[in-house]
Motif scaffolding. Structure first.
Motif, PDB file in Angstrom:
ATOM      1  N   GLU A   1       0.722  -1.228  -0.298  1.00  0.00           N
ATOM      2  CA  GLU A   1      -0.095  -0.155  -0.005  1.00  0.00           C
ATOM      3  C   GLU A   1       0.632   1.100   0.127  1.00  0.00           C
ATOM      4  O   GLU A   1       0.495   2.219   0.825  1.00  0.00           O
TER       5      GLU A   1
ATOM      6  N   HIS B   1      -8.413  -3.975   0.561  1.00  0.00           N
ATOM      7  CA  HIS B   1      -7.329  -4.201   1.478  1.00  0.00           C
ATOM      8  C   HIS B   1      -6.446  -2.960   1.394  1.00  0.00           C
ATOM      9  O   HIS B   1      -6.092  -2.178   2.380  1.00  0.00           O
ATOM     10  N   GLU B   2      -5.775  -2.935   0.082  1.00  0.00           N
ATOM     11  CA  GLU B   2      -4.531  -1.898   0.215  1.00  0.00           C
ATOM     12  C   GLU B   2      -5.269  -0.392   0.065  1.00  0.00           C
ATOM     13  O   GLU B   2      -4.702   0.372   0.539  1.00  0.00           O
TER      14      GLU B   2
ATOM     15  N   HIS C   1      -5.836   0.973   3.356  1.00  0.00           N
ATOM     16  CA  HIS C   1      -4.765   1.148   4.036  1.00  0.00           C
ATOM     17  C   HIS C   1      -3.966   2.718   3.574  1.00  0.00           C
ATOM     18  O   HIS C   1      -3.364   3.483   4.527  1.00  0.00           O
TER      19      HIS C   1
ATOM     20  N   GLU D   1      -3.009  -3.599   9.631  1.00  0.00           N
ATOM     21  CA  GLU D   1      -3.393  -5.011   8.851  1.00  0.00           C
ATOM     22  C   GLU D   1      -4.725  -5.366   9.132  1.00  0.00           C
ATOM     23  O   GLU D   1      -5.638  -5.736   8.194  1.00  0.00           O
TER      24      GLU D   1
ATOM     25  N   TYR E   1      -3.113 -10.754  10.402  1.00  0.00           N
ATOM     26  CA  TYR E   1      -3.863 -10.548   9.179  1.00  0.00           C
ATOM     27  C   TYR E   1      -5.122 -11.438   9.346  1.00  0.00           C
ATOM     28  O   TYR E   1      -6.192 -10.887   8.641  1.00  0.00           O
TER      29      TYR E   1
HETATM   30 ZN   LIG Z   1      -2.036  -4.947   4.328  1.00  0.00          ZN
END
Ligand SMILES: [Zn+2]
Length: 859
Positions: free
Chosen positions: A286, A318-319, A322, A341, A404
């Motif tokens: 990210e 997800h990215e 971030h 995370e 995670y």
């Molecule tokens: Zn990540």
């Protein structure tokens, strides 16, 4: 808990107060704290010159920072070559020591300082933070940076810690035909001679070193609607990307809109690009304003199912999350890795659930997130979500299923406890108060407490600071048609006295009507549920309906018997998935015979129409067949699974199911008839209706044939190499050949894994499971000890997830008690670093279980 034996911090404290008699190794926490207190207002003006095929990039840097009190300063710089340096205009003779450059006190001053440095940084196919990718499809070349967690200091001198954010201005000189991408928009581009261009990027807002990045090479940009993130791809894949990748831009655009409004904070950087990097060590990274995505996670090498596409969306979201969680607000130190995370993972699902309400996203969350978390958290090697990191060189170990998978699962539990609105408002407060700065876990907990008015200290202490997880047991009885007694009790899976605060939804299930759901909070060891009057006697009870709670939820014996009998009639897909999951946990806990699980799977799989549930049942069946049952039982079940796979692959009504069963056949086939079917697929006599197989689909079959030592496998392998001469084809051929049951091949590969610096890391990573093919434990057992002994070297040299993949592949290649004993003997030997010891304990758990299951159920 991680305790290092060498008291590094003592050395640093002494050194800082006088002069740096000896530089510390890595970046100890105390050094980082000290620098964060002394140094501020950091600005990097960096210039890199990239030339085709050059082994290094030459660099120039002007670093400005304010120093609070007059003292010498340590800069981080390891691996690169220092050419010259000056401080405040005066030349310095600096000698790198233990990865640091000491700027002497007499050349510095309180207030602003300017350091100028010329240096060279290595570029290589593997093992360096500047990676060169050679595209064998068109012989072009790409260079990209990957600095997380502390490798920026391998590429240029810096303060390589997350809480010394800096403003970066980057100049990249590269061939005119290359496209260059970094965190910010391009400000200017100037020709340098006829061959090269010097590109300047706008200054970044304050970002940590690990989020600074660039990529260069003949990338092409996909066209996009205004307001949609840009997507870059190497030129040889441009055509494919045009066909397959626009969805990625759309989901990122929709996600960005959703997250901006959810967080009540606009997208924090001046633009957002996504760059597809072939063989990237992670699914994505990210970098602020310029996320890198693993090309293979977007341009699928095997025919994708609907579920694969949704997993891709989860990765993109997800990215994207971030950019707020991690990039806008950054954890102070990598002990709080979960802060970024855990949230990115949780919010990716939350966002997808909002964008695609029909997709049963929380079921997907349970299937993708929970098993990984439980698999590690029930081992003796598990760690708390918050992990002490005394030195940044250990930061890699913080990555794994605990941050995670457990962290997002625990956040889901917290949202259930607080309510979705309070949960969201606390996130807004946290992001607002720490924007462009750093924060720690207790800042977040305080935000939750302030918004909700609830005290969360016990909750946070247990879930964030304690390792392990609870198992919840239910006991109940009926009198006549009435439920007369219902009690819950919990115990810590690792046997500690810990009591976990749990909130769950208990389901009393009935054969002919909807279940009765009860919200239960369990903050004690045991609880007797009061007020049962007039509750009808259920057929079975499951304690974690809708999967709000985190823990092991096994069925009591009476319920399990009913579930095994009636699971086929459970129409609610999420409930059915949870019950299957619970049965699998019972198998892994030696409570349910693997044989019973296999028989049930064979009975119910033909009618199972859900793609991801079918996929997980096939995969669990393969594990049971290959690891848990005796050869006799295996030979009894395998032909039935082969026949079922072949039938469902051809006749399932949905395309996705046909793909799932095609893959299942590849994983389960081992008789000559089953392997014959794989060959028929390869030579085109048998097809998967409606599915166009891709290169990796074919290579997976070739790998399976080689792994089983099929007499025709060698010729098929040669033919496939001939047929697929692409860059990918060369990689997959390398992977496939690792599966050959041949001791000379194993020797050659093992040597290559450890001693060939030119071998790309993802080639090795993808070969590990083929090398340790499940039926080749005798051939691979001799490498088990060597694989363990290589761990310190792997920890130093390889990217974050490599080590755990390595360990898992080598240990899970074995099934015997002798191999298990060998790993434990290694653990008992002295001199293993505590951090590696925990990783080995995590990885050996599956082998321990295999041995225990085989002992308990001899067939
Ligand atoms: Zn990540």
């Amino acid at each position: 808990m991680h305790i290092r034996i060498i008291p590094v911090s003592l050395i640093v404290v002494t050194a800082l107060s006088v002069s740096f008699a000896e530089s510390p190794r890595g970046i100890p926490r105390d050094l980082a704290r000290h620098r964060a207190a002394q140094i501020s207002n950091v600005r990097y003006r960096l210039a890199f010159a990239l030339s085709p095929q050059a082994a290094t990039a030459s660099g120039e840097e002007e670093l400005r920072f304010d120093l609070k009190t007059w003292e010498s300063v340590l800069l981080d710089f390891r691996d690169g070559r220092l050419l010259s340096a000056s401080a405040n205009g005066v030349a310095l003779a600096l000698k790198p020591e233990n990865g640091h450059l000491e700027l002497p006190m007499e050349r510095l001053r309180p207030g602003e300082n300017t350091i100028s440095i010329r240096f060279a940084a290595a570029i290589a196919a593997a093992g360096k933070p500047l990676t060169r990718f050679e595209d064998h499809d068109d012989n072009s070349e790409y260079i990209y940076s990957l600095f997380v967690p502390m490798d920026a200091s391998m590429a240029f001198p810096c303060f390589d810690q997350p809480d010394l954010k800096g403003r970066f201005t980057l100049d990249l000189t590269a061939p005119v035909s290359w496209t260059v991408i970094s965190n910010t928009p391009i400000q200017s581009a100037t020709p340098v001679g006829r061959e090269q261009t010097r590109t300047r990027f706008a200054e970044t807002p304050p970002i940590p070193t690990y989020l600074f990045a660039f990529a260069a090479g003949p990338f092409r940009q996909l066209s996009a609607a205004p307001g949609t993130p840009a997507l870059y791809v190497r030129k040889s894949k441009f055509g494919r990307a045009q066909a397959e990748a626009p969805e990625v831009q759309q989901i990122a655009a929709r996600g960005s809109q959703y997250l901006s409004s959810f967080f009540a904070a606009p997208f924090p950087f001046s633009k957002y690009d996504m760059v597809l990097i072939p063989g990237l060590a992670y699914g994505g990274m990210e970098h602020a304003g310029a996320t890198f995505l693993r090309e293979e996670s977007v341009l699928f090498r095997a025919a994708p199912t609907h579920s694969d596409l949704l997993n891709r969306d989860i990765l993109v979201l997800h990215e994207l999350t971030h950019q707020w969680f991690g990039d806008l607000v950054t954890m102070r130190w990598f002990d709080d890795l979960w802060l970024k995370e855990g949230f990115a993972q949780y919010m990716a699902y939350q966002t997808l659930a909002a964008l695609e309400p029909k997709e049963n996203v929380w079921k997907r969350f349970y299937e993708s997130i929970k098993p990984d978390a439980y698999a590690i958290d029930s081992t003796k090697g598990t760690t708390p979500i918050y992990q002490e990191i005394p030195n940044l060189e250990d930061a890699k170990s913080a990555y794994g299923a605990i941050v995670y998978s457990k962290a997002p699962a625990v956040l889901k539990q917290l949202a259930f406890v607080l309510g979705d609105d309070k949960f969201r408002d606390a996130l807004r407060l946290y992001l607002k108060e720490h924007a462009y700065g750093n924060a720690e876990w207790n800042d977040l907990i305080q935000a939750f407490e302030r918004i909700s008015g609830k005290a969360l200290d016990t909750w946070a202490e247990m879930w964030i600071r304690h390792r392990g997880m609870p198992q919840l047991d239910v006991s109940w009885s009926c009198q006549g048609n009435q439920l007369s007694e219902l009690s819950l009790s919990q115990h810590d899976v690792l046997g500690s006295a810990d009591v976990w605060p749990l909130a769950m939804q208990l389901g009393l299930n009935y054969t002919n009507r909807e279940p009765v759901l009860m919200r239960v909070d369990l903050n004690t060891k045991a609880l007797k549920v009061p007020d049962l009057n007039k509750t009808e006697c259920p057929s079975f009870i499951f304690a974690n309906e809708d999967d709000y709670a985190y823990g092991r939820f096994l069925l009591d014996p009476r319920s399990r018997e009913v579930v095994v009998r009636e699971l086929g009639e459970t129409r609610d897909l999420f409930r059915r998935t949870l019950l299957w999951g619970s049965l699998w946990d019972s198998v892994r806990d030696s409570e349910l015979a693997p044989r019973a699980y296999l028989a049930l799977a064979l009975r119910l799989l033909p009618a199972e129409t859900d793609e991801t549930l079918a996929r997980s049942l096939v995969s669990h069946s393969a594990t049971a067949l290959h690891r848990y049952v005796s050869p006799t039982t295996r030979s009894e079940f395998v032909p039935q699974f082969e026949a079922l796979s072949a039938d469902r692959m051809s006749r399932s009504s949905g395309l996705d199911l046909r793909i799932v069963w095609f893959r299942g056949l590849g994983a389960l086939a081992e008789t000559s008839e089953g392997l014959g079917r794989l060959k028929e697929i390869l030579n085109g006599r048998l097809s998967v209706p409606g599915v166009e197989l891709r290169a990796l689909d074919r290579w997976n079959l070739v790998t399976a044939l080689l792994g089983h030592g099929d007499p025709e496998a060698g010729a098929i392998f040669t033919a496939e190499k001939q047929r697929d001469q692409t860059g990918d084809g060369q990689k997959y051929a390398y992977v496939a050949e690792a599966a050959r049951p041949d001791s000379a091949i194993k020797r050659r590969y093992f040597e290559d894994f450890l001693h060939n610096p030119a071998r790309p890391e993802d080639w090795i990573e993808q070969s590990l499971f083929a090398f340790n093919y499940w039926n080749q434990s005798e051939l691979t057992a001799p490498y088990l000890k060597n694989a363990l002994e290589a761990l310190p070297h792997i920890k130093d040299d390889r990217k974050i997830f490599f080590l755990m993949n390595w360990l898992t592949a080598f240990i899970e290649g074995q099934q015997s008690s002798a191999a298990d004993a060998e790993v434990h003997a290694y653990l008992d030997s002295s001199g293993i670093d505590d951090d590696l010891r925990l990783k080995i304990l995590q990885a050996v758990d599956e082998l321990d279980r295999t041995v225990a299951i085989r002992r308990q159920f001899s067939n």
